[in-house]
Motif scaffolding. Structure first.
Motif, PDB file in Angstrom:
ATOM      1  N   VAL A  98       0.830  -1.253  -0.101  1.00  0.00           N
ATOM      2  CA  VAL A  98      -0.111   0.096   0.044  1.00  0.00           C
ATOM      3  C   VAL A  98       1.132   1.199   0.110  1.00  0.00           C
ATOM      4  CG1 VAL A  98      -1.605   1.287   1.337  1.00  0.00           C
ATOM      5  CG2 VAL A  98      -2.012  -1.221   1.103  1.00  0.00           C
ATOM      6  N   MET A  99       1.984   1.305   0.907  1.00  0.00           N
ATOM      7  CA  MET A  99       2.989   2.516   0.738  1.00  0.00           C
ATOM      8  C   MET A  99       3.566   2.687  -0.540  1.00  0.00           C
ATOM      9  SD  MET A  99       2.586   3.540   3.964  1.00  0.00           S
ATOM     10  CE  MET A  99       1.211   2.766   3.905  1.00  0.00           C
ATOM     11  N   ILE A 100       4.072   1.285  -1.155  1.00  0.00           N
ATOM     12  CA  ILE A 100       4.668   1.498  -2.641  1.00  0.00           C
ATOM     13  C   ILE A 100       3.468   2.138  -3.558  1.00  0.00           C
ATOM     14  CG2 ILE A 100       5.412   0.344  -4.545  1.00  0.00           C
ATOM     15  CD1 ILE A 100       6.700  -1.506  -2.364  1.00  0.00           C
ATOM     16  N   ALA A 101       2.147   1.734  -3.349  1.00  0.00           N
ATOM     17  CA  ALA A 101       1.214   2.230  -4.398  1.00  0.00           C
ATOM     18  C   ALA A 101       1.014   3.695  -3.998  1.00  0.00           C
ATOM     19  CB  ALA A 101      -0.202   1.569  -4.270  1.00  0.00           C
ATOM     20  N   GLY A 102       1.061   4.079  -2.759  1.00  0.00           N
ATOM     21  CA  GLY A 102       0.831   5.552  -2.137  1.00  0.00           C
ATOM     22  C   GLY A 102       1.984   6.381  -2.858  1.00  0.00           C
ATOM     23  N   ALA A 103       3.076   6.066  -2.917  1.00  0.00           N
ATOM     24  CA  ALA A 103       4.320   6.662  -3.462  1.00  0.00           C
ATOM     25  C   ALA A 103       3.987   6.992  -4.810  1.00  0.00           C
ATOM     26  CB  ALA A 103       5.345   5.778  -3.036  1.00  0.00           C
ATOM     27  N   GLY A 104       3.655   5.927  -5.565  1.00  0.00           N
ATOM     28  CA  GLY A 104       3.181   6.262  -6.874  1.00  0.00           C
ATOM     29  C   GLY A 104       2.190   7.167  -7.191  1.00  0.00           C
ATOM     30  N   ALA A 105       0.986   7.224  -6.423  1.00  0.00           N
ATOM     31  CA  ALA A 105      -0.118   8.110  -6.415  1.00  0.00           C
ATOM     32  C   ALA A 105       0.259   9.304  -6.069  1.00  0.00           C
ATOM     33  CB  ALA A 105      -1.256   7.526  -5.813  1.00  0.00           C
ATOM     34  N   ASN A 106       1.293   9.605  -5.087  1.00  0.00           N
ATOM     35  CA  ASN A 106       1.669  11.088  -4.831  1.00  0.00           C
ATOM     36  C   ASN A 106       2.212  11.650  -5.739  1.00  0.00           C
ATOM     37  OD1 ASN A 106       2.506  13.061  -2.906  1.00  0.00           O
ATOM     38  ND2 ASN A 106       4.407  11.852  -2.759  1.00  0.00           N
ATOM     39  N   LEU A 107       3.632  11.076  -6.268  1.00  0.00           N
ATOM     40  CA  LEU A 107       3.996  11.632  -7.514  1.00  0.00           C
ATOM     41  C   LEU A 107       3.108  12.055  -8.592  1.00  0.00           C
ATOM     42  CD1 LEU A 107       7.733  10.198  -7.054  1.00  0.00           C
ATOM     43  CD2 LEU A 107       6.706  12.039  -6.107  1.00  0.00           C
ATOM     44  N   ASN A 108       2.414  10.907  -9.000  1.00  0.00           N
ATOM     45  CA  ASN A 108       1.724  11.181 -10.229  1.00  0.00           C
ATOM     46  C   ASN A 108       0.677  12.391  -9.897  1.00  0.00           C
ATOM     47  OD1 ASN A 108      -1.346  10.181 -11.299  1.00  0.00           O
ATOM     48  ND2 ASN A 108       0.465   9.748 -12.701  1.00  0.00           N
ATOM     49  N   GLN A 109      -0.112  12.549  -8.902  1.00  0.00           N
ATOM     50  CA  GLN A 109      -0.947  13.582  -8.818  1.00  0.00           C
ATOM     51  C   GLN A 109      -0.297  15.092  -8.821  1.00  0.00           C
ATOM     52  OE1 GLN A 109      -4.037  13.446  -5.624  1.00  0.00           O
ATOM     53  NE2 GLN A 109      -3.510  15.530  -4.997  1.00  0.00           N
ATOM     54  N   GLN A 110       0.909  15.075  -8.256  1.00  0.00           N
ATOM     55  CA  GLN A 110       1.524  16.395  -8.314  1.00  0.00           C
ATOM     56  C   GLN A 110       2.638  16.809  -9.356  1.00  0.00           C
ATOM     57  OE1 GLN A 110       1.384  18.640  -5.800  1.00  0.00           O
ATOM     58  NE2 GLN A 110       2.670  20.106  -6.454  1.00  0.00           N
ATOM     59  N   PHE A 111       3.004  15.729  -9.919  1.00  0.00           N
ATOM     60  CA  PHE A 111       4.102  16.085 -11.112  1.00  0.00           C
ATOM     61  C   PHE A 111       3.501  15.385 -12.450  1.00  0.00           C
ATOM     62  CE2 PHE A 111       6.560  15.934  -7.070  1.00  0.00           C
ATOM     63  CZ  PHE A 111       7.129  17.208  -7.225  1.00  0.00           C
ATOM     64  N   GLY A 112       2.530  14.269 -12.192  1.00  0.00           N
ATOM     65  CA  GLY A 112       2.199  13.826 -13.513  1.00  0.00           C
ATOM     66  C   GLY A 112       3.000  12.719 -14.231  1.00  0.00           C
ATOM     67  N   VAL A 113       3.747  12.303 -13.320  1.00  0.00           N
ATOM     68  CA  VAL A 113       4.951  11.031 -13.619  1.00  0.00           C
ATOM     69  C   VAL A 113       3.947   9.806 -13.722  1.00  0.00           C
ATOM     70  CG1 VAL A 113       6.967  12.445 -12.868  1.00  0.00           C
ATOM     71  CG2 VAL A 113       5.796  10.698 -11.385  1.00  0.00           C
ATOM     72  N   PRO A 114       4.315   8.908 -14.322  1.00  0.00           N
ATOM     73  CA  PRO A 114       3.699   7.433 -14.192  1.00  0.00           C
ATOM     74  C   PRO A 114       3.668   6.992 -12.954  1.00  0.00           C
ATOM     75  CG  PRO A 114       5.253   7.428 -16.076  1.00  0.00           C
ATOM     76  CD  PRO A 114       5.576   8.859 -15.364  1.00  0.00           C
ATOM     77  N   VAL A 115       2.759   6.167 -12.424  1.00  0.00           N
ATOM     78  CA  VAL A 115       2.545   5.761 -11.261  1.00  0.00           C
ATOM     79  C   VAL A 115       3.841   4.744 -10.657  1.00  0.00           C
ATOM     80  CG1 VAL A 115       1.126   4.192  -9.467  1.00  0.00           C
ATOM     81  CG2 VAL A 115       0.004   6.144 -11.096  1.00  0.00           C
ATOM     82  N   TRP A 116       4.178   4.094 -11.790  1.00  0.00           N
ATOM     83  CA  TRP A 116       5.015   2.684 -11.693  1.00  0.00           C
ATOM     84  C   TRP A 116       6.405   3.633 -11.266  1.00  0.00           C
ATOM     85  CZ3 TRP A 116       9.585   3.244 -14.403  1.00  0.00           C
ATOM     86  CH2 TRP A 116       9.424   3.697 -15.550  1.00  0.00           C
ATOM     87  N   PHE A 117       6.613   4.855 -11.501  1.00  0.00           N
ATOM     88  CA  PHE A 117       8.000   5.440 -11.399  1.00  0.00           C
ATOM     89  C   PHE A 117       8.252   5.879 -10.015  1.00  0.00           C
ATOM     90  CE2 PHE A 117      10.536   9.165 -10.810  1.00  0.00           C
ATOM     91  CZ  PHE A 117      11.720   8.687 -11.547  1.00  0.00           C
ATOM     92  N   GLY A 118       7.147   6.380  -9.368  1.00  0.00           N
ATOM     93  CA  GLY A 118       7.175   6.719  -7.843  1.00  0.00           C
ATOM     94  C   GLY A 118       7.244   5.526  -7.030  1.00  0.00           C
ATOM     95  N   SER A 119       6.588   4.459  -7.496  1.00  0.00           N
ATOM     96  CA  SER A 119       6.456   3.116  -6.697  1.00  0.00           C
ATOM     97  C   SER A 119       7.813   2.441  -6.815  1.00  0.00           C
ATOM     98  CB  SER A 119       5.434   2.040  -7.312  1.00  0.00           C
ATOM     99  OG  SER A 119       4.216   2.771  -7.318  1.00  0.00           O
ATOM    100  N   LEU A 120       8.539   2.662  -8.159  1.00  0.00           N
ATOM    101  CA  LEU A 120       9.713   2.085  -8.036  1.00  0.00           C
ATOM    102  C   LEU A 120      10.809   2.638  -7.327  1.00  0.00           C
ATOM    103  CD1 LEU A 120      11.533  -0.180  -9.378  1.00  0.00           C
ATOM    104  CD2 LEU A 120      11.835   1.060 -11.367  1.00  0.00           C
ATOM    105  N   ALA A 121      10.651   3.883  -7.297  1.00  0.00           N
ATOM    106  CA  ALA A 121      11.684   4.779  -6.505  1.00  0.00           C
ATOM    107  C   ALA A 121      11.466   4.405  -4.981  1.00  0.00           C
ATOM    108  CB  ALA A 121      11.358   6.071  -6.596  1.00  0.00           C
ATOM    109  N   LEU A 122      10.544   4.223  -4.515  1.00  0.00           N
ATOM    110  CA  LEU A 122      10.218   4.025  -3.061  1.00  0.00           C
ATOM    111  C   LEU A 122      10.853   2.543  -2.883  1.00  0.00           C
ATOM    112  CD1 LEU A 122       9.058   4.679  -0.234  1.00  0.00           C
ATOM    113  CD2 LEU A 122       7.063   3.276  -0.742  1.00  0.00           C
ATOM    114  N   THR A 123      10.365   1.460  -3.896  1.00  0.00           N
ATOM    115  CA  THR A 123      11.061   0.286  -3.536  1.00  0.00           C
ATOM    116  C   THR A 123      12.337   0.137  -3.580  1.00  0.00           C
ATOM    117  OG1 THR A 123       9.094  -0.687  -4.935  1.00  0.00           O
ATOM    118  CG2 THR A 123      10.875  -2.207  -4.485  1.00  0.00           C
ATOM    119  N   LEU A 124      13.161   0.833  -4.495  1.00  0.00           N
ATOM    120  CA  LEU A 124      14.483   0.858  -4.125  1.00  0.00           C
ATOM    121  C   LEU A 124      15.215   1.409  -2.945  1.00  0.00           C
ATOM    122  CD1 LEU A 124      15.339   1.947  -8.026  1.00  0.00           C
ATOM    123  CD2 LEU A 124      15.386  -0.490  -6.810  1.00  0.00           C
ATOM    124  N   LEU A 125      14.529   2.556  -2.575  1.00  0.00           N
ATOM    125  CA  LEU A 125      14.937   3.303  -1.181  1.00  0.00           C
ATOM    126  C   LEU A 125      14.838   2.119  -0.232  1.00  0.00           C
ATOM    127  CD1 LEU A 125      13.649   6.838  -1.697  1.00  0.00           C
ATOM    128  CD2 LEU A 125      15.970   6.397  -1.636  1.00  0.00           C
TER     129      LEU A 125
END
Length: 415
Positions: A98-125
């Motif tokens: 859920v946190m990984i999904a939330g990271a994707g939704a957060n960056l998508n809403q603010q910056f319009g980047v693909p959801v998977w990008f924010g999710s992958l960034a959090l996963t690596l962190l």
């Protein structure tokens, strides 16, 4: 001791403030949607969560637990302990994705980047942070918390000074917001239990890393109270602007964007940090449990679990918060009851052990401080106290010796 208490309190806040809370999605569903009674429910939830944080960290310290099953085995029957263990393992993994999904939704809403990008960034962190030990993880979680407090407080002040209406005027609007919970009281209890179920495993680990149950309990209470205050600020802030933010994927981010777009950008980064806090707590605790008998496999296991969470996160953040969290909360009510009952039963022993460990620490200071006399009678007393402890005698001896040695070295440097 004071520093450890404050560090633990900050870590508790960082652990509890995850994607659902940081985004405002949880707060809308659990409290704002019930109108004025929902505000009462938020107050009740804040109080109960503070008490449960005290209980669980103190139990973790008393048993010096390295993972949650050590406490479950001590406070309940083997069958129920195993059932709770399996549920917590599921909850940790579910919250992680859920946190990984939330990271994707957060960056998508603010910056319009693909959801998977924010999710992958959090996963690596998460994978990188997971290479640290538990004390370092606690410090990583805690260091971001003051930033969380500042931004949520700032958003609250803006909302209180720029309300869309009075409490009574906004009540009909708030009541139109859908919720998967039946009423404000059940929702409040479910929220506490859900939050507790999400945090209990890492909270036990953090408590277990502290030798003094009193300090651990204080850290839990302070952390729970701070989280409770943030919950109330967020609930009232979103309530006063419910007609603008209720249906956004990230209501809190929407609110801050009303203040200023730049503030919204910074808040998006803060929310991402809050999501990271909870994600690393969940995955660290989950991996600790999975590899309890083979700790040398910790690092490859956290990599596999984080990548698996990334794969599942594509179900979608909003759906996960709306339907998965309430289910976790209903089962979590049972966990709260079991843990609270275990703490009440063990309370006299915990109080006695707090006093015993204090005496052990004092005797060790005399033993290791060459400037003070230390008699054979005191040595016998020290060994007697250690033998009476609920902990493994050899391990307790090493732990206290290491802590006191570090304290004396620090005192010497300061002088």
């Amino acid at each position: 001791m004071l520093r450890r208490t404050i560090t633990t309190a900050l870590a508790v806040v960082g652990l509890a403030v995850g994607a659902g809370f940081a985004s405002g999605r949880e707060v809308i569903q659990y409290f704002v949607s019930f109108g004025i009674p929902g505000l009462v429910g938020a107050v009740l939830a804040a109080v109960l969560f503070s008490l449960m944080c005290l209980v669980v960290l103190q139990l973790g310290s008393y048993y010096r637990a390295s993972e949650h099953s050590a406490v479950f085995n001590a406070v309940t029957t083997p069958f129920l302990s195993r059932a709770l263990d399996l549920f917590i393992i599921f909850t940790l993994f579910a919250t992680g994705f859920v946190m990984i999904a939330g990271a994707g939704a957060n960056l998508n809403q603010q910056f319009g980047v693909p959801v998977w990008f924010g999710s992958l960034a959090l996963t690596l962190l998460v994978i990188v942070a997971g290479m640290l030990d538990v004390r370092r993880v606690t410090e990583v979680i805690g260091v971001i918390t003051p930033v969380i407090v500042v931004f949520i407080t700032a958003a609250g002040i803006y909302s209180f000074t720029h309300p869309a209406g009075t409490l009574s005027e906004l009540a009909p609007v708030a009541s139109q917001v859908p919720s998967t919970l039946p009423n404000w009281l059940i929702s409040s209890l479910n929220y506490v239990a859900m939050g507790f179920a999400l945090a209990v495993s890492m909270a036990i680990v953090m408590g277990g890393d502290m030798l003094d149950p009193k300090s651990a309990g204080r850290g839990g209470l302070l952390g729970g109270a701070t989280y409770g205050a943030l919950l109330l600020i967020t609930t009232f802030a979103l309530y006063f602007n419910v007609n603008y933010v209720a249906y956004a994927e990230m209501p809190t981010l929407q609110l801050v964007n009303f203040i200023h777009p730049i503030a919204g950008t910074v808040m998006s980064a803060v929310i991402f940090a809050m999501i990271f806090n909870t994600a690393i707590g969940m995955y660290y605790a989950l991996t600790s449990r999975v590899v309890a008998k083979r700790p040398e496999r910790f690092r490859p296991t956290i990599v596999v679990l984080a990548l698996a969470g990334f794969a599942v996160s594509f179900v979608g953040f909003g759906n996960l918060v709306s339907y998965l969290f309430p289910v976790i909360g209903y089962v979590g009510i049972g966990i709260c009851l079991v843990i609270a009952a275990g703490w009440l039963k063990a309370r006299p022993s915990i109080v006695e052990e707090i006093e015993r460990r204090t005496r052990i620490r004092q005797l060790f200071r005399k033993k290791l401080d060459k400037s003070q006399p230390y008699s054979p009678a005191e040595e016998r007393h020290l060994r007697k106290e250690i033998h009476a402890s609920n902990l493994d005698n050899d391990q307790l001896w090493r732990d206290v010796s290491d802590e006191v040695t570090a304290e004396l070295a620090k005192d010497s440097d300061q002088n």
